[in-house]
Write an enzyme that holds these catalytic residues in place. Sequence first.
Site, short mmCIF file in Angstrom:
data_model
loop_
_atom_site.label_atom_id
_atom_site.label_comp_id
_atom_site.label_asym_id
_atom_site.label_seq_id
_atom_site.Cartn_x
_atom_site.Cartn_y
_atom_site.Cartn_z
N ARG A 65 36.51 -39.78 26.74
CA ARG A 65 35.93 -38.91 27.76
C ARG A 65 35.06 -37.84 27.10
O ARG A 65 33.96 -37.52 27.55
CB ARG A 65 37.07 -38.26 28.56
CG ARG A 65 36.61 -37.47 29.76
CD ARG A 65 37.81 -36.96 30.58
NE ARG A 65 38.63 -38.02 31.10
CZ ARG A 65 38.32 -38.80 32.14
NH1 ARG A 65 37.18 -38.64 32.76
NH2 ARG A 65 39.14 -39.74 32.55
N MET A 90 31.64 -39.08 40.30
CA MET A 90 33.05 -39.41 40.39
C MET A 90 33.68 -39.60 39.00
O MET A 90 34.22 -40.66 38.68
CB MET A 90 33.23 -40.67 41.25
CG MET A 90 32.63 -40.52 42.65
SD MET A 90 33.16 -39.04 43.54
CE MET A 90 34.67 -39.65 44.26
N LEU A 93 35.93 -34.40 34.45
CA LEU A 93 35.18 -33.79 33.34
C LEU A 93 36.13 -33.10 32.38
O LEU A 93 37.13 -32.49 32.80
CB LEU A 93 34.17 -32.79 33.90
CG LEU A 93 33.08 -33.45 34.77
CD1 LEU A 93 32.36 -32.40 35.62
CD2 LEU A 93 32.09 -34.20 33.88
N ASN A 107 30.23 -28.20 42.75
CA ASN A 107 30.68 -29.50 43.25
C ASN A 107 30.81 -29.44 44.76
O ASN A 107 31.06 -28.38 45.33
CB ASN A 107 32.05 -29.83 42.64
CG ASN A 107 32.57 -31.19 43.05
OD1 ASN A 107 31.81 -32.17 43.10
ND2 ASN A 107 33.85 -31.27 43.37
N HIS A 109 33.11 -31.30 47.78
CA HIS A 109 34.30 -32.14 47.94
C HIS A 109 34.56 -32.33 49.43
O HIS A 109 34.47 -31.37 50.20
CB HIS A 109 35.51 -31.49 47.25
CG HIS A 109 36.73 -32.33 47.33
ND1 HIS A 109 36.89 -33.48 46.58
CD2 HIS A 109 37.84 -32.23 48.10
CE1 HIS A 109 38.05 -34.05 46.87
NE2 HIS A 109 38.64 -33.30 47.79
N LEU A 144 40.89 -30.48 38.57
CA LEU A 144 40.12 -31.37 39.45
C LEU A 144 40.01 -30.81 40.87
O LEU A 144 41.01 -30.40 41.46
CB LEU A 144 40.82 -32.74 39.50
CG LEU A 144 40.15 -33.80 40.38
CD1 LEU A 144 38.83 -34.25 39.78
CD2 LEU A 144 41.07 -34.98 40.60
C1 GAR Z 1 30.60 -37.12 49.16
O1 GAR Z 1 31.38 -37.24 50.32
C2 GAR Z 1 31.18 -36.06 48.25
O2 GAR Z 1 31.75 -34.98 48.95
C3 GAR Z 1 32.24 -36.83 47.51
O3 GAR Z 1 31.63 -38.06 47.23
C4 GAR Z 1 30.70 -38.37 48.28
C5 GAR Z 1 29.37 -38.74 47.67
O4 GAR Z 1 28.50 -39.18 48.65
N1 GAR Z 1 32.67 -36.16 46.30
C6 GAR Z 1 33.92 -36.14 45.86
O5 GAR Z 1 34.82 -36.76 46.40
C7 GAR Z 1 34.16 -35.30 44.64
N2 GAR Z 1 35.54 -35.11 44.40
P1 GAR Z 1 26.95 -39.24 48.35
O6 GAR Z 1 26.77 -40.03 47.05
O7 GAR Z 1 26.37 -39.97 49.53
O8 GAR Z 1 26.42 -37.83 48.21
#
Ligand code: GAR
Length: 215
Positions: A65, A90, A93, A107, A109, A144
């Site tokens: 990582r 995803m 880090l 970020n 979420h 996280l």
């Molecule tokens: C989004 O819903 C974002 O909030 C989530 O991934 C999706 C990406 O969608 N992120 C996480 O879960 C981070 N922990 P996108 O590629 O269409 O923007």
Amino acid sequence: MKNIVILISGRGSNLEALIAARDAGNLPVNIAAVISNRPEAMGLETAQKAGIAAHFINHKAFSSREAFDAALAECIDDFSPDLVVLAGFMRILSEGFVRHYEGRLMNIHPSLLPSFPGLHTHQRALEEGVRIHGCTVHFVTPTLDHGPVIIQAAVPVLESDSEDSLSARVLRQEHLIYPQAVRWFAEDKLTLENGRVRLAAELADHAVLISPEIR
Ligand code: GAR
């Protein structure tokens, strides 16, 4: 104008929302680059079409990582960003990476943090029977899906909801609050004080967007 670098892993709808806000004149930033850890990420094509430098760094090509994160940081730092924006990136880090970008790593979420960090947030919200769900933009810490909250949007959870209908309702709010949060950063309207986000006085009452929208 501030420089931002956006990290993605997939669909890239939040990336699209950021580009659209910039193009509409609502987001005064230079999107210097988009970097994905997956070659098939649709967002890479979106970036290329928008004339933004698009890079792919394959996390599978690194033995640890930390090694991947070091290569990623090197690529990011070539663009001298003021802010690094995680838009559906995803990957967990490493602490060193997060510390390197302390206060300039954001970020989004898909839950009202601190509820439901991690994956499958919509399914878990349905299983728990919560009546309100939503999304959060926050500064990143080594834990996280955790860190000082910048803005949140709440949506109702309906009896008739499926994972798909709920995630679509939340996603519409993601596309509103992420450009908003990045704009506040770009306009120097955010500060971090003792691990909490302080907003410029005129914004103090606008960091939550309660969505009455039912669709
Ligand atoms: C989004 O819903 C974002 O909030 C989530 O991934 C999706 C990406 O969608 N992120 C996480 O879960 C981070 N922990 P996108 O590629 O269409 O923007």
